[in-house]
Design a protein around this motif. Sequence first.
Motif, PDB file in Angstrom:
ATOM      1  N   UNK A  93       0.852  -1.189   0.000  1.00 19.39           N
ATOM      2  CA  UNK A  93       0.000   0.000   0.000  1.00 19.39           C
ATOM      3  C   UNK A  93       0.888   1.240   0.000  1.00 19.39           C
ATOM      4  N   UNK A  94       0.510   2.221  -0.809  1.00 17.70           N
ATOM      5  CA  UNK A  94       1.248   3.486  -0.919  1.00 17.70           C
ATOM      6  C   UNK A  94       0.292   4.626  -0.572  1.00 17.70           C
ATOM      7  N   UNK A  95       0.605   5.388   0.471  1.00 20.60           N
ATOM      8  CA  UNK A  95      -0.278   6.454   0.946  1.00 20.60           C
ATOM      9  C   UNK A  95       0.489   7.774   0.982  1.00 20.60           C
ATOM     10  N   UNK A  96      -0.080   8.806   0.356  1.00 19.99           N
ATOM     11  CA  UNK A  96       0.574  10.111   0.289  1.00 19.99           C
ATOM     12  C   UNK A  96       0.017  11.023   1.384  1.00 19.99           C
ATOM     13  N   UNK A  97       0.856  11.937   1.859  1.00 21.64           N
ATOM     14  CA  UNK A  97       0.420  12.893   2.871  1.00 21.64           C
ATOM     15  C   UNK A  97       0.622  14.318   2.369  1.00 21.64           C
ATOM     16  N   UNK A  98      -0.190  15.226   2.919  1.00 18.15           N
ATOM     17  CA  UNK A  98      -0.001  16.642   2.611  1.00 18.15           C
ATOM     18  C   UNK A  98       1.262  17.162   3.283  1.00 18.15           C
ATOM     19  N   UNK A 139       1.653  19.535   0.152  1.00 19.85           N
ATOM     20  CA  UNK A 139       0.241  19.365  -0.154  1.00 19.85           C
ATOM     21  C   UNK A 139       0.017  18.219  -1.140  1.00 19.85           C
ATOM     22  N   UNK A 140       0.601  17.053  -0.828  1.00 16.93           N
ATOM     23  CA  UNK A 140       0.426  15.880  -1.671  1.00 16.93           C
ATOM     24  C   UNK A 140      -1.023  15.425  -1.701  1.00 16.93           C
ATOM     25  N   UNK A 141      -1.517  15.081  -2.883  1.00 14.53           N
ATOM     26  CA  UNK A 141      -2.917  14.667  -3.017  1.00 14.53           C
ATOM     27  C   UNK A 141      -3.078  13.289  -3.639  1.00 14.53           C
ATOM     28  N   UNK A 142      -2.299  12.970  -4.672  1.00 11.51           N
ATOM     29  CA  UNK A 142      -2.556  11.751  -5.425  1.00 11.51           C
ATOM     30  C   UNK A 142      -1.356  10.843  -5.539  1.00 11.51           C
ATOM     31  N   UNK A 143      -1.617   9.535  -5.635  1.00  8.06           N
ATOM     32  CA  UNK A 143      -0.561   8.547  -5.833  1.00  8.06           C
ATOM     33  C   UNK A 143      -1.090   7.453  -6.742  1.00  8.06           C
ATOM     34  N   UNK A 144      -0.221   6.934  -7.604  1.00  7.38           N
ATOM     35  CA  UNK A 144      -0.609   5.849  -8.495  1.00  7.38           C
ATOM     36  C   UNK A 144       0.584   4.937  -8.731  1.00  7.38           C
TER      37      UNK A 144
END
Length: 230
Positions: A93-98, A139-144
């Motif tokens: 799992x890859x989770x981005x943070x602001x 302000x990270x929002x998206x990851x793919x």
Amino acid sequence: SCRAIPDWQTPTDRGLAYINTADNTGSIIYMPDKFNPYGIGIDNKNRIWVSGFDGNIHRYNPAGTLLNEGTWDSLKVSDEHHRGIAVDKYGFVWAITTNELTDPPESKMHLINGETFPDPSSVLGTYGLSNAEHPNVTNGTGVAVDFVGNIWAVSRNHGNTDTGFVTFMKVDRTGPVPVVLEDSKKVIPVGKGPYVYSDMIGYNLKNYATREGWYRHIFEICKMNETTIW
């Protein structure tokens, strides 16, 4: 199809919207109180992953169905605002943070082992999304995940008037756990306030969606008294 539904005023109404495409009916899988959902992903075991704006990562285990008979697992991964979340076909799992709460602020990526979750040891690493040329990506929002297993992340920076960035990270998949190759990281300015946190590459559609169906095409045959060869 499921989607996290944040309702900032009524915590008990937060949940996943479940839609049965066979008969166009739907229902809500409610989340426990105090969940603060944002992004959503799915893994190859039909488990639903939800990123929390409160720093938690949540997983819904449907136990063979996507109705309210499943169970929730949760883990406090950080003290940051989690937004986009993606799960690769290996179960990581890859989770981005602001990450606007740190000094200096910087978007970060958390890598989680989906099989050992929610044990705290399931958090395998944290990676900054800046580099020397662009040191304060926030302000990270998206990851793919792309189709060779590398990671792409989108950061808005300070909103619609500020230049945003896409961060590319190459991932070594030869071992039992993925390894981000820090030297491969590229940070690319892409314009004002980019915003995405869903399946922006189509990885989930390719790997997890049921690609079945049919269509009808009517062909015109040759004229009367002429042989039609198919």
